[in-house]
Write a protein that holds these residues in place. Sequence first.
Motif, mmCIF file in Angstrom:
data_model
loop_
_atom_site.group_PDB
_atom_site.id
_atom_site.type_symbol
_atom_site.label_atom_id
_atom_site.label_comp_id
_atom_site.label_asym_id
_atom_site.label_seq_id
_atom_site.Cartn_x
_atom_site.Cartn_y
_atom_site.Cartn_z
ATOM 1 N N LYS A 189 11.074 6.912 54.537
ATOM 2 C CA LYS A 189 9.975 7.641 55.163
ATOM 3 C C LYS A 189 8.853 6.674 55.506
ATOM 4 O O LYS A 189 8.599 5.724 54.769
ATOM 5 N N GLY A 190 8.217 6.931 56.620
ATOM 6 C CA GLY A 190 7.090 6.116 57.039
ATOM 7 C C GLY A 190 5.940 6.997 57.483
ATOM 8 O O GLY A 190 6.098 8.204 57.676
ATOM 9 N N LYS A 191 4.794 6.363 57.661
ATOM 10 C CA LYS A 191 3.596 7.095 58.077
ATOM 11 C C LYS A 191 2.768 6.221 59.004
ATOM 12 O O LYS A 191 2.593 5.034 58.756
ATOM 13 N N ALA A 192 2.250 6.841 60.048
ATOM 14 C CA ALA A 192 1.300 6.172 60.935
ATOM 15 C C ALA A 192 -0.096 6.552 60.450
ATOM 16 O O ALA A 192 -0.455 7.726 60.443
ATOM 17 N N LEU A 193 -0.851 5.565 60.004
ATOM 18 C CA LEU A 193 -2.200 5.823 59.518
ATOM 19 C C LEU A 193 -3.123 6.172 60.681
ATOM 20 O O LEU A 193 -2.813 5.897 61.847
ATOM 21 N N GLU A 194 -4.258 6.753 60.378
ATOM 22 C CA GLU A 194 -5.207 7.155 61.422
ATOM 23 C C GLU A 194 -5.687 5.980 62.264
ATOM 24 O O GLU A 194 -6.040 6.141 63.429
ATOM 25 N N THR A 195 -5.696 4.798 61.673
ATOM 26 C CA THR A 195 -6.164 3.605 62.388
ATOM 27 C C THR A 195 -5.085 2.968 63.261
ATOM 28 O O THR A 195 -5.358 2.018 63.982
ATOM 29 N N ALA A 196 -3.861 3.481 63.199
ATOM 30 C CA ALA A 196 -2.745 2.899 63.950
ATOM 31 C C ALA A 196 -2.952 3.087 65.454
ATOM 32 O O ALA A 196 -3.469 4.119 65.889
ATOM 33 N N PRO A 197 -2.537 2.095 66.244
ATOM 34 C CA PRO A 197 -2.751 2.150 67.690
ATOM 35 C C PRO A 197 -1.687 2.933 68.462
ATOM 36 O O PRO A 197 -1.386 2.623 69.598
ATOM 37 N N GLY A 198 -1.099 3.933 67.845
ATOM 38 C CA GLY A 198 -0.074 4.725 68.509
ATOM 39 C C GLY A 198 0.301 5.923 67.653
ATOM 40 O O GLY A 198 -0.307 6.175 66.612
ATOM 41 N N SER A 199 1.323 6.639 68.091
ATOM 42 C CA SER A 199 1.750 7.835 67.368
ATOM 43 C C SER A 199 2.937 7.528 66.454
ATOM 44 O O SER A 199 3.630 6.522 66.627
ATOM 45 N N ALA A 200 3.177 8.424 65.525
ATOM 46 C CA ALA A 200 4.318 8.284 64.616
ATOM 47 C C ALA A 200 5.620 8.273 65.405
ATOM 48 O O ALA A 200 6.539 7.533 65.079
ATOM 49 N N LYS A 201 5.692 9.080 66.461
ATOM 50 C CA LYS A 201 6.906 9.135 67.281
ATOM 51 C C LYS A 201 7.187 7.781 67.936
ATOM 52 O O LYS A 201 8.328 7.314 67.962
ATOM 53 N N GLU A 202 6.145 7.158 68.464
ATOM 54 C CA GLU A 202 6.304 5.833 69.085
ATOM 55 C C GLU A 202 6.755 4.796 68.063
ATOM 56 O O GLU A 202 7.673 4.016 68.328
ATOM 57 N N PHE A 203 6.116 4.796 66.899
ATOM 58 C CA PHE A 203 6.457 3.821 65.865
ATOM 59 C C PHE A 203 7.855 4.039 65.326
ATOM 60 O O PHE A 203 8.603 3.091 65.103
ATOM 61 N N ALA A 204 8.228 5.300 65.115
ATOM 62 C CA ALA A 204 9.566 5.609 64.609
ATOM 63 C C ALA A 204 10.620 5.098 65.580
ATOM 64 O O ALA A 204 11.600 4.465 65.174
ATOM 65 N N GLY A 205 10.411 5.342 66.864
ATOM 66 C CA GLY A 205 11.353 4.870 67.870
ATOM 67 C C GLY A 205 11.446 3.360 67.930
ATOM 68 O O GLY A 205 12.532 2.792 68.045
#
Length: 101
Positions: A47-63
């Motif tokens: 499992k992973g998480k995109a923090l609020e400070t991340a420069p993108g969405s969880a969907k983008e990072f997961a892909g």
Amino acid sequence: MLTSKQRAFLRSLAVNEDTILMVGKGGISDELIAQAEGALNARELIKGKALETAPGSAKEFAGQIAGETKAEVVQVIGSKFVLYRRNEKKPVIELPKSKKR
């Protein structure tokens, strides 16, 4: 390619897993990919998480992480995502068999 039944099974397993990947303001780095590789080799499901400070969405990072690690995106909900990659040498999770038509 995972079937919908296999995805549902993996989602049910992921409920009890801790979030081990955190994508922050630096985005995805080589170190994060290496961490994901090691975790997928050992656990197959992470499992992973995109923090609020991340420069993108969880969907983008997961892909992006799935592409770099040859994993599959099982689920993305809000800022969290679940990835799966079968370890052919030493399987950890036994997936339900898909029906042949």
